[in-house]
Design an enzyme around this catalytic site. Sequence first.
Site, short mmCIF file in Angstrom:
data_model
loop_
_atom_site.label_atom_id
_atom_site.label_comp_id
_atom_site.label_asym_id
_atom_site.label_seq_id
_atom_site.Cartn_x
_atom_site.Cartn_y
_atom_site.Cartn_z
N SER A 131 0.85 -1.18 0.00
CA SER A 131 0.00 0.00 0.00
C SER A 131 0.88 1.23 0.00
O SER A 131 1.89 1.28 0.71
CB SER A 131 -0.92 0.00 1.23
OG SER A 131 -1.80 1.10 1.19
N HIS A 188 -2.67 7.24 -4.48
CA HIS A 188 -2.78 6.07 -3.61
C HIS A 188 -2.85 4.83 -4.49
O HIS A 188 -3.49 4.83 -5.54
CB HIS A 188 -4.06 6.17 -2.77
CG HIS A 188 -4.51 4.86 -2.19
ND1 HIS A 188 -5.58 4.15 -2.71
CD2 HIS A 188 -4.04 4.12 -1.15
CE1 HIS A 188 -5.75 3.04 -2.01
NE2 HIS A 188 -4.83 2.99 -1.07
N VAL A 236 -2.39 -3.12 -3.51
CA VAL A 236 -2.72 -4.47 -4.00
C VAL A 236 -2.56 -5.42 -2.82
O VAL A 236 -1.59 -5.33 -2.08
CB VAL A 236 -1.85 -4.91 -5.20
CG1 VAL A 236 -2.33 -4.29 -6.49
CG2 VAL A 236 -0.38 -4.59 -4.99
N ARG A 237 -3.53 -6.32 -2.64
CA ARG A 237 -3.53 -7.13 -1.43
C ARG A 237 -4.17 -8.49 -1.70
O ARG A 237 -4.89 -8.69 -2.68
CB ARG A 237 -4.27 -6.41 -0.31
CG ARG A 237 -5.71 -6.10 -0.63
CD ARG A 237 -6.35 -5.17 0.39
NE ARG A 237 -7.72 -4.85 0.02
CZ ARG A 237 -8.07 -3.88 -0.80
NH1 ARG A 237 -7.15 -3.12 -1.36
NH2 ARG A 237 -9.35 -3.65 -1.09
N HIS A 248 -6.55 7.45 -16.12
CA HIS A 248 -7.65 6.52 -16.34
C HIS A 248 -7.37 5.58 -17.51
O HIS A 248 -7.73 4.40 -17.46
CB HIS A 248 -8.96 7.28 -16.54
CG HIS A 248 -9.63 7.64 -15.25
ND1 HIS A 248 -10.51 6.81 -14.63
CD2 HIS A 248 -9.50 8.73 -14.44
CE1 HIS A 248 -10.93 7.37 -13.50
NE2 HIS A 248 -10.32 8.53 -13.37
N HIS A 255 -20.16 12.36 4.38
CA HIS A 255 -20.49 13.47 5.26
C HIS A 255 -20.19 14.82 4.62
O HIS A 255 -20.71 15.84 5.05
CB HIS A 255 -19.73 13.34 6.59
CG HIS A 255 -18.25 13.43 6.47
ND1 HIS A 255 -17.49 12.44 5.89
CD2 HIS A 255 -17.36 14.40 6.85
CE1 HIS A 255 -16.21 12.78 5.93
NE2 HIS A 255 -16.11 13.96 6.50
#
Length: 302
Positions: free
Chosen positions: A90, A104, A107-108, A143, A173
């Site tokens: 990360s 940011h 990959v996990r 993109h 919020h």
Amino acid sequence: MNPTAIFDYLQGLQTRIVEAIELVDGKRFLHDSWQRAEGGGGTSCMLEEGNVFERAGIGFSHVIGNKLPPSASVAHPEAAGRSWQAMGVSLVFHPRNPYVPTVHMNVRFFVAEKPGEEPIWWFGGGMDLTPYYGFEEDAVHFHRTCRDAVAPFGEQYYPRFKKECDDYFYLKHRKEARGIGGIFFDDFNELGFEQSFAFQRSVGDAFINAYLPIVQRRKDIPYSERERDFQAYRRGRYVEFNLIYDRGTIFGLQSNGRTESILLSMPPIVKWRYDWKPEAGSPEARLYSDFITGRDWLTEHK
């Protein structure tokens, strides 16, 4: 299923990205290896007060536990309570120049196991861009690179995971997006292990080309205190998202993770202002009206 191959890939990815960023910045990362008492460990690499990056963190972790927290998977509640392994890379890079966007990438891999039953496993990840001053050229490039990374696996994946990204990186919020998005996927195992792992690798391998050309284009643009002030204000949204909504942050804290590593995504200088609004027609207002709106960049720029 081969967790060792994933472990080796992720460690190599961290090394490649660290080396690429050091070439751009000219300053070296601090490497901090750590162990977790409950099982596993990792390496956090941090660059602070660099020439290009004010704070850039990239962490590799491989953690092991006896009871998976519910936050680890929304789509697989049956995995909660199983023994588990989680590994990932990360990163969050906060540039000094406000014309360079924050980025940011993650990959996990998770696997949850129970004796006598099939393992429950999935991949997750993605990347997203958070500009302070938007450039359409940069948004389209980012993109397009995301689309090209997932296109070999099916044309359906980019629009699906772009929408997932827009939906996920949204501050409910505030009723506003964190940035211009990218792609985001979670609980992903639909291609079988080998192809799902290949999908993850394709996303991880695309990161350098998605981001560094933008850094090179924008890092030497002159800026003033006004731009730095707006950058610090918008970074506040980053902090709010990470502490309120981010699944990785919540999972790390719930699973007794290493706090310094979990919070390496935090920006170094942040400001909040009471009920602040940008001046109409200003470059700051344009971020809200033209960029953080969930636009379909690639349909607009075919």
